[in-house]
Design an enzyme around this catalytic site. Sequence first.
Site, PDB file in Angstrom:
ATOM      1  N   HIS A  11       0.830  -1.200   0.000  1.00 27.81           N
ATOM      2  CA  HIS A  11       0.000   0.000   0.000  1.00 27.81           C
ATOM      3  C   HIS A  11       0.872   1.260   0.000  1.00 27.81           C
ATOM      4  O   HIS A  11       2.042   1.237   0.390  1.00 27.81           O
ATOM      5  CB  HIS A  11      -0.906   0.015   1.229  1.00 27.81           C
ATOM      6  CG  HIS A  11      -0.146  -0.022   2.524  1.00 27.81           C
ATOM      7  ND1 HIS A  11       0.472   1.083   3.066  1.00 27.81           N
ATOM      8  CD2 HIS A  11       0.117  -1.048   3.362  1.00 27.81           C
ATOM      9  CE1 HIS A  11       1.073   0.754   4.194  1.00 27.81           C
ATOM     10  NE2 HIS A  11       0.887  -0.538   4.404  1.00 27.81           N
ATOM     11  N   GLU A  80      -1.585  -7.271   7.814  1.00 26.67           N
ATOM     12  CA  GLU A  80      -0.251  -7.074   8.386  1.00 26.67           C
ATOM     13  C   GLU A  80      -0.129  -7.812   9.714  1.00 26.67           C
ATOM     14  O   GLU A  80      -1.133  -8.113  10.376  1.00 26.67           O
ATOM     15  CB  GLU A  80       0.007  -5.572   8.577  1.00 26.67           C
ATOM     16  CG  GLU A  80       1.373  -5.221   9.151  1.00 26.67           C
ATOM     17  CD  GLU A  80       2.531  -5.631   8.253  1.00 26.67           C
ATOM     18  OE1 GLU A  80       2.790  -6.856   8.172  1.00 26.67           O
ATOM     19  OE2 GLU A  80       3.183  -4.750   7.670  1.00 26.67           O
TER      20      GLU A  80
END
Length: 200
Positions: A11, A80
Site C-alpha cells: 500500500h 499485516e
Amino acid sequence: MKITTIDLIRHGEPVGGKKYRGQTNDPLSEKGWEEMWAAVGEHHPWQHIATSPLSRCADFAHALAQKWQIPVSEDRRLMEIGFGEWEGKTPQELMENDPDTLLKFWRDPLHHHPIGAEPLTEFAARVSAVWHVLVKEYKGEHVLVVAHAGVIRMIMAYVLGMPMDHIFRIQVSNSGITRIHIEGEGKTALPSLEFHNGVL
C-alpha cells in the site's frame, strides 16, 4: 509447463504518515493514492486481484478492479502482522526510552517482539497458507496481491528459503512492486523472484 505470475504491491502512504500500524485500519492519504496509481500506471495484466481487508490496501484494490473490470477478493490472512503495544506509534515514540528498541526487533523478531504482538511463527503460518491457496487457485494466471510490508517480506522469505526471523532485512517501499514466477505446481513447483521494490 504452466507459469503462474504473482505481483505483490505494498500500500501507499496512509493518513498519519509513518507508524507501526499493524492491523490499525488507517486509510490511504492523498499522497498514498498518488503513489499507488503511479506504481501501476495503465498496466492491468491481472486475471484476479487479492487484497488485505484493511482499507489502505482494499480501497485501492477495489478501485483498480473497478477501473479494469478485474475480479477482486479480500482475505484476512493478507493482513499485516499485529504489533501489539506498538500499534499506532511512530519509530521516534518507540525509541524514546530505548534507542535500540527497533534494532533489537529487526535483528531478532522472535525474541524482541512488542508485548501483545502476533507471534512471528503464527504470522508465517497464515501468510504461507494464503500463498499456497493463491498459487493453487490461480495456476497459470497473473495475479496482483495488495498487501503490507510484513506480508511481502514473509512471502519473499518463504519463496527464497530465508529464515523467517530475517524478514526485516528486506526493505519494502510504499507502493513498491515485487514479481514472483512459479513454474509447475505442487511440491515440485519452482518459484523465482523476477524483481523487487519496482514499478510497472
